[in-house]
Design a protein around this motif. Structure first.
Motif, PDB file in Angstrom:
ATOM      1  N   UNK A  37       0.950  -1.247  -0.066  1.00 23.37           N
ATOM      2  CA  UNK A  37      -0.161  -0.009   0.068  1.00 23.37           C
ATOM      3  C   UNK A  37       0.885   1.137  -0.017  1.00 23.37           C
ATOM      4  N   UNK A  38       0.647   1.963  -1.024  1.00 24.62           N
ATOM      5  CA  UNK A  38       1.299   3.243  -1.364  1.00 24.62           C
ATOM      6  C   UNK A  38       0.603   4.512  -0.681  1.00 24.62           C
ATOM      7  N   UNK A  39       0.878   5.226   0.008  1.00 29.15           N
ATOM      8  CA  UNK A  39       0.020   6.464   0.558  1.00 29.15           C
ATOM      9  C   UNK A  39       0.706   7.705   0.323  1.00 29.15           C
ATOM     10  N   UNK A  40      -0.076   8.754  -0.260  1.00 31.30           N
ATOM     11  CA  UNK A  40       0.596   9.866  -0.641  1.00 31.30           C
ATOM     12  C   UNK A  40       0.111  11.233   0.443  1.00 31.30           C
ATOM     13  N   UNK A  41       1.170  12.182   0.896  1.00 33.89           N
ATOM     14  CA  UNK A  41       0.832  12.977   1.837  1.00 33.89           C
ATOM     15  C   UNK A  41       1.827  14.121   1.552  1.00 33.89           C
ATOM     16  N   UNK A  42       1.550  15.137   2.001  1.00 27.52           N
ATOM     17  CA  UNK A  42       2.398  16.427   2.043  1.00 27.52           C
ATOM     18  C   UNK A  42       3.142  16.507   3.363  1.00 27.52           C
ATOM     19  N   UNK A  43       4.252  17.007   3.128  1.00 30.32           N
ATOM     20  CA  UNK A  43       5.020  17.307   4.412  1.00 30.32           C
ATOM     21  C   UNK A  43       4.505  18.168   5.267  1.00 30.32           C
ATOM     22  N   UNK A  44       5.328  18.372   6.480  1.00 31.57           N
ATOM     23  CA  UNK A  44       4.613  19.166   7.596  1.00 31.57           C
ATOM     24  C   UNK A  44       5.246  20.665   7.237  1.00 31.57           C
ATOM     25  N   UNK A  45       4.429  21.644   7.645  1.00 32.84           N
ATOM     26  CA  UNK A  45       4.636  22.871   7.294  1.00 32.84           C
ATOM     27  C   UNK A  45       5.720  23.619   8.507  1.00 32.84           C
ATOM     28  N   UNK A  46       5.555  22.878   9.806  1.00 35.43           N
ATOM     29  CA  UNK A  46       6.591  23.338  10.700  1.00 35.43           C
ATOM     30  C   UNK A  46       8.148  22.951  10.440  1.00 35.43           C
ATOM     31  N   UNK A  47       8.036  21.477   9.871  1.00 34.83           N
ATOM     32  CA  UNK A  47       9.089  21.112   9.633  1.00 34.83           C
ATOM     33  C   UNK A  47       9.852  21.777   8.709  1.00 34.83           C
TER      34      UNK A  47
END
Length: 355
Positions: free
Chosen positions: A287-297
């Motif tokens: 299973x490959x899930x796509x997500x954005x990186x954290x703005x704080x990081x």
């Protein structure tokens, strides 16, 4: 309130050196400009990395065993279409001729095979520089290429080749998709051995919904037969794959790994010549899930990179100035108490400062 605001304006946690004690040099100016450009490029790189989608992979036991799987095939064989047949044989004993599920097109061997060697083709292909899952899902189900009519350039049997293109539904069990000649392994009119030529070019071989921006191992490869009676075998391990984009949309498809085997069938071992794709489905699913990186990081990375860069540049400049002697005061320039090598006298310390 006004007094508090005035105190806040005068507050400076990072006190600066007074301009009277600063010496501006051309080398420092050039270094400042270069440092500014480097910081801009660093910010652009960090922003680009932040805007890119990130992917996480997880593994599980595949529980979807009763469904059908779509095999997408785009293959060109260096033989006339009338000589060839395409069949699927699976572990359940089902043997199906899939001529009705595919389209064949006569093309010229010179157009397809001339001027190229075996292996992966070096040609411009739209692979998608940024292959995001939401783009893949949006394009799933679209067919690549056009099925045109017969090419008038394909004249005569010696120059004739056959492009086989289509989608075949098979059971999710181990099976064999093979392209053979009539009379070799199956019934039909017998094709003489000297007229066989299983040199072939694979433009696409995929399992599941089409996703044009991803590349499968056998896509855009070419394989040459050194003998008329030759067999190409591809042992394919198919891994069920589920793509989930950032909005939660799901695309069930498959990836695969392949091993190749080539043999000249001069001995009568009972196995016909041809092109054979032996596939087997693995029990582990990805299973490959796509997500954005954290703005704080992202903000922490930018601050750390920029501040660290400026500190490093300042240290390098001071070291270079010390080694090259460019930091020494020039002749005719009046120095202050801090520049003197001798301790200051009491009179010098108590003397008023003239501005």
């Amino acid at each position: 309130m006004a007094g508090w605001l005035n105190s806040l304006r005068r507050y400076d946690a990072f006190q600066k050196v007074d301009g009277a004690y600063q010496a501006r040099t051309s080398s420092g100016g050039v270094l400042s400009v270069l440092a500014l450009l480097a910081v801009v490029l660093m910010l652009a790189s960090e922003t680009h990395d932040y805007l890119r989608y990130q992917h996480t992979h997880s593994f599980s036991i595949d529980s979807e065993v009763q469904q059908k799987v779509q095999i997408n095939l785009a293959l060109t064989v260096a033989m006339p279409c009338g000589f060839l047949r395409v069949d699927v044989l699976d572990a359940s004993g089902s043997n199906e001729n899939v001529q009705s599920s595919i389209a064949t097109q006569s093309v010229s061997q010179q157009q397809v095979f001339a001027g190229t060697g075996g292996g992966r083709l070096d040609r411009a292909v739209n692979r998608g520089a940024e292959a995001h899952v939401h783009d893949i899902i949006a394009q799933a189900g679209r067919r690549r290429g056009k099925k045109a009519g017969a090419d008038p350039a394909a004249k005569g049997l010696e120059d004739a080749a056959c492009r086989i293109e289509g989608a075949v539904l098979v059971s999710k069990v181990a099976g064999l998709l093979h392209v053979t000649a009539h009379g070799h392994g199956h019934g039909g009119a017998y094709v003489p051995r000297h007229m066989l030529n299983f040199t072939h070019r694979i433009d696409e071989l995929s399992f599941g919904p089409l996703y044009p921006s991803l590349v499968n191992p056998l896509d855009d490869t070419m394989h040459f037969a050194s003998h008329p009676v030759a067999a190409f075998r591809y042992f394919i391990s198919v891994v069920p794959t589920l793509y989930v984009d950032s909005t939660g949309r799901r695309l069930p498809t498959n990836q695969y790994a392949v091993n190749e085997y080539y043999k000249v069938k001069e001995d009568a071992d009972g196995k016909p010549p041809g092109v054979f794709f032996e596939y087997n489905f693995e029990s582990i699913a990805i299973t490959i899930r796509e997500h954005r990186g954290s703005l704080l990081v992202f903000l922490v990375r930018v601050c750390a990179a920029v501040s660290g860069f400026f500190v490093t540049i300042g240290l390098a400049h001071r070291v270079a100035a010390s080694v090259l002697g460019t930091g020494q005061p020039r002749k005719g320039v009046q120095t202050g108490i801090l520049d003197s090598k001798q301790p200051p006298s009491r009179a010098e310390v108590d003397a008023p400062l003239h501005i």
